[in-house]
Write an enzyme that holds these catalytic residues in place. Structure first.
Site, PDB file in Angstrom:
ATOM      1  N   ASN A  10       0.872  -1.181   0.000  1.00 58.22           N
ATOM      2  CA  ASN A  10       0.000   0.000   0.000  1.00 58.22           C
ATOM      3  C   ASN A  10       0.904   1.226   0.000  1.00 58.22           C
ATOM      4  O   ASN A  10       1.503   1.556   1.020  1.00 58.22           O
ATOM      5  CB  ASN A  10      -0.895  -0.027   1.252  1.00 58.22           C
ATOM      6  CG  ASN A  10      -1.660   1.279   1.435  1.00 58.22           C
ATOM      7  OD1 ASN A  10      -1.807   2.053   0.492  1.00 58.22           O
ATOM      8  ND2 ASN A  10      -2.138   1.520   2.646  1.00 58.22           N
ATOM      9  N   TRP A  11       0.996   1.866  -1.152  1.00 57.40           N
ATOM     10  CA  TRP A  11       1.941   2.997  -1.274  1.00 57.40           C
ATOM     11  C   TRP A  11       1.388   4.288  -0.684  1.00 57.40           C
ATOM     12  O   TRP A  11       2.089   5.291  -0.664  1.00 57.40           O
ATOM     13  CB  TRP A  11       2.297   3.215  -2.752  1.00 57.40           C
ATOM     14  CG  TRP A  11       3.018   2.086  -3.377  1.00 57.40           C
ATOM     15  CD1 TRP A  11       3.447   0.932  -2.773  1.00 57.40           C
ATOM     16  CD2 TRP A  11       3.429   1.988  -4.740  1.00 57.40           C
ATOM     17  NE1 TRP A  11       4.085   0.129  -3.681  1.00 57.40           N
ATOM     18  CE2 TRP A  11       4.087   0.756  -4.895  1.00 57.40           C
ATOM     19  CE3 TRP A  11       3.289   2.826  -5.851  1.00 57.40           C
ATOM     20  CZ2 TRP A  11       4.618   0.344  -6.117  1.00 57.40           C
ATOM     21  CZ3 TRP A  11       3.818   2.418  -7.066  1.00 57.40           C
ATOM     22  CH2 TRP A  11       4.477   1.188  -7.199  1.00 57.40           C
ATOM     23  N   LYS A  12       0.154   4.266  -0.280  1.00 66.32           N
ATOM     24  CA  LYS A  12      -0.490   5.477   0.274  1.00 66.32           C
ATOM     25  C   LYS A  12      -0.301   6.642  -0.698  1.00 66.32           C
ATOM     26  O   LYS A  12      -0.301   6.425  -1.901  1.00 66.32           O
ATOM     27  CB  LYS A  12       0.062   5.781   1.672  1.00 66.32           C
ATOM     28  CG  LYS A  12       0.088   4.543   2.583  1.00 66.32           C
ATOM     29  CD  LYS A  12       0.291   4.882   4.012  1.00 66.32           C
ATOM     30  CE  LYS A  12       0.466   3.608   4.806  1.00 66.32           C
ATOM     31  NZ  LYS A  12       0.300   3.787   6.220  1.00 66.32           N
ATOM     32  N   HIS A 100      -9.454   1.317   5.069  1.00 69.12           N
ATOM     33  CA  HIS A 100      -8.155   1.472   5.728  1.00 69.12           C
ATOM     34  C   HIS A 100      -8.333   2.422   6.926  1.00 69.12           C
ATOM     35  O   HIS A 100      -9.111   3.378   6.846  1.00 69.12           O
ATOM     36  CB  HIS A 100      -7.132   2.036   4.739  1.00 69.12           C
ATOM     37  CG  HIS A 100      -5.730   2.000   5.270  1.00 69.12           C
ATOM     38  ND1 HIS A 100      -5.263   2.930   6.156  1.00 69.12           N
ATOM     39  CD2 HIS A 100      -4.712   1.132   5.054  1.00 69.12           C
ATOM     40  CE1 HIS A 100      -4.003   2.650   6.468  1.00 69.12           C
ATOM     41  NE2 HIS A 100      -3.644   1.559   5.811  1.00 69.12           N
ATOM     42  N   GLU A 102      -6.661   4.789   8.015  1.00 66.92           N
ATOM     43  CA  GLU A 102      -6.423   6.220   7.717  1.00 66.92           C
ATOM     44  C   GLU A 102      -7.667   6.844   7.095  1.00 66.92           C
ATOM     45  O   GLU A 102      -7.973   8.006   7.332  1.00 66.92           O
ATOM     46  CB  GLU A 102      -5.190   6.360   6.809  1.00 66.92           C
ATOM     47  CG  GLU A 102      -3.905   6.098   7.601  1.00 66.92           C
ATOM     48  CD  GLU A 102      -2.720   5.659   6.780  1.00 66.92           C
ATOM     49  OE1 GLU A 102      -2.774   5.733   5.536  1.00 66.92           O
ATOM     50  OE2 GLU A 102      -1.720   5.225   7.392  1.00 66.92           O
ATOM     51  N   GLU A 172      -5.372  -4.905  10.835  1.00 65.59           N
ATOM     52  CA  GLU A 172      -4.358  -3.870  11.002  1.00 65.59           C
ATOM     53  C   GLU A 172      -4.622  -3.089  12.290  1.00 65.59           C
ATOM     54  O   GLU A 172      -5.404  -2.123  12.291  1.00 65.59           O
ATOM     55  CB  GLU A 172      -4.403  -2.892   9.827  1.00 65.59           C
ATOM     56  CG  GLU A 172      -4.102  -3.527   8.493  1.00 65.59           C
ATOM     57  CD  GLU A 172      -3.497  -2.510   7.543  1.00 65.59           C
ATOM     58  OE1 GLU A 172      -2.386  -2.750   7.073  1.00 65.59           O
ATOM     59  OE2 GLU A 172      -4.120  -1.468   7.311  1.00 65.59           O
ATOM     60  N   GLY A 178       2.455   2.407  10.711  1.00 65.54           N
ATOM     61  CA  GLY A 178       3.373   3.528  10.533  1.00 65.54           C
ATOM     62  C   GLY A 178       4.094   3.937  11.802  1.00 65.54           C
ATOM     63  O   GLY A 178       4.714   4.998  11.852  1.00 65.54           O
ATOM     64  N   SER A 218       3.456  -2.037  10.346  1.00 66.64           N
ATOM     65  CA  SER A 218       4.920  -2.022  10.478  1.00 66.64           C
ATOM     66  C   SER A 218       5.555  -3.377  10.122  1.00 66.64           C
ATOM     67  O   SER A 218       6.479  -3.835  10.807  1.00 66.64           O
ATOM     68  CB  SER A 218       5.332  -1.576  11.880  1.00 66.64           C
ATOM     69  OG  SER A 218       4.891  -0.240  12.105  1.00 66.64           O
ATOM     70  N   GLY A 239       2.776  -1.062   4.335  1.00 66.87           N
ATOM     71  CA  GLY A 239       2.789   0.348   3.982  1.00 66.87           C
ATOM     72  C   GLY A 239       4.202   0.824   3.698  1.00 66.87           C
ATOM     73  O   GLY A 239       4.755   0.598   2.624  1.00 66.87           O
ATOM     74  N   GLY A 240       4.819   1.462   4.677  1.00 65.96           N
ATOM     75  CA  GLY A 240       6.131   2.107   4.505  1.00 65.96           C
ATOM     76  C   GLY A 240       7.168   1.239   3.810  1.00 65.96           C
ATOM     77  O   GLY A 240       7.851   1.700   2.881  1.00 65.96           O
TER      78      GLY A 240
HETATM   79  C1  PEP Z   1      -0.722   0.209   5.971  1.00 62.97           C
HETATM   80  O1  PEP Z   1      -0.675   1.278   5.415  1.00 62.97           O
HETATM   81  O2  PEP Z   1      -1.669  -0.539   5.773  1.00 62.97           O
HETATM   82  C2  PEP Z   1       0.367  -0.166   6.888  1.00 62.97           C
HETATM   83  C3  PEP Z   1       0.278  -1.304   7.514  1.00 62.97           C
HETATM   84  O3  PEP Z   1       1.425   0.720   7.003  1.00 62.97           O
HETATM   85  P1  PEP Z   1       2.865   0.407   7.674  1.00 62.97           P
HETATM   86  O4  PEP Z   1       3.348  -0.896   7.109  1.00 62.97           O
HETATM   87  O5  PEP Z   1       3.719   1.563   7.278  1.00 62.97           O
HETATM   88  O6  PEP Z   1       2.642   0.303   9.147  1.00 62.97           O
END
Ligand code: PEP
Length: 257
Positions: A10-12, A100, A102, A172, A178, A218, A239-240
């Site tokens: 997930n590149w956000k 999600h 966010e 999640e 994040g 994470s 994500g990251g």
């Molecule tokens: C996400 O955006 O779904 C996520 C899990 O981000 P991260 O891996 O950066 O915690």
């Protein structure tokens, strides 16, 4: 039936279409056919890069799935700024992230909205990745299971048993997204098991047994192997770390670690 693991990046709100092309190219150089055989691998760039990545995937015949990070539930109309499921399907989008945390926290999406999105995605022959997860306050108050069950009930409302094979659930925990703080593998496994159990109660044991439940929060090269070892964890929503081709390739190759 064995569940095929699914790893989704997930590149956000990162990467314009040119940076997105570069990132997929860098990723594809690092992966080989065995990696694609072991897990389904998906990237979810921002809307503006979907067309470019679709063309790259098709042109280079990459066995990579295309995902979108959001969708609106209506097919068309006066909904300024929104993107419809039909528009995503026309770009060969296979997966759509729905609900999600966010989007829930920053854009006010509630369980009913998320359910509408899930149904719209399924109606257009794409696969929803339904995100659920509790906040730290909810966990500390002992409400995590109830919150997740409510999110599941809202997100899956009106989804027929025959459609459940196309649904992926991502657990999640909000406190792990994040933050660099990952759920312990046993905690991730426990909640993924609770999710599977609830789907078994609402639908049936066979559907629950086939359901793919990802963990997200994470996920890094250092923790992917222990998460994938868990009986109820069938993949990761990343994500990251999905923005770094070395890290994401290593995560995709979890079976070699
Ligand atoms: C996400 O955006 O779904 C996520 C899990 O981000 P991260 O891996 O950066 O915690």
């Amino acid at each position: 039936m064995a569940r095929t693991p699914i790893i989704v990046g997930n590149w956000k709100m990162h990467c314009d279409h040119l940076a997105a092309i570069q990132l997929v190219q860098q990723l594809s150089y690092r992966l080989d056919p065995k990696d694609y055989d072991t897990s389904e691998l998906v990237v979810a760039p921002p809307f503006t890069a979907l067309r470019s990545i679709q063309t790259l995937i098709q042109g280079d015949d990459l066995p990579l799935g295309l995902g979108a990070q959001n969708v609106f539930w209506e097919s068309e109309g006066a909904f300024t700024g929104e993107v419809s499921p039909a528009m995503l399907a026309a770009l060969h989008v296979a997966y759509v992230i729905c609900g999600h945390s966010e989007r829930r926290a920053m854009f006010g999406e509630d369980n009913q909205d998320v359910g509408r999105k899930v149904r719209a995605v399924l109606a257009h022959n794409m696969r929803p990745i339904l995100c659920v997860g509790e906040t730290l306050e909810q966990r500390e108050a002992g409400q995590a299971n109830d919150v997740v069950v409510r999110q599941l009930n809202g997100g899956l409302e009106g989804v027929q048993a025959a459609q459940m094979g196309d649904v992926v659930i991502a657990y999640e925990p909000v406190w792990a997204i994040g933050t660099g703080r990952t759920a312990l593998p046993q905690d991730a496994d426990e909640m993924c098991g609770i999710i599977r159990g609830h789907v078994g109660d609402v639908y049936d044991a066979a559907i629950a047994g086939d359901l793919r439940v990802q963990y997200g929060g994470s996920v890094k090269p250092a923790n992917i192997a222990s998460l994938m070892d868990c009986a109820h964890v069938d993949g990761a929503l990343v994500g990251g770390a999905s923005l770094d081709p070395d890290d994401f390739a290593t995560i995709c190759r979890w079976h070699r670690l």
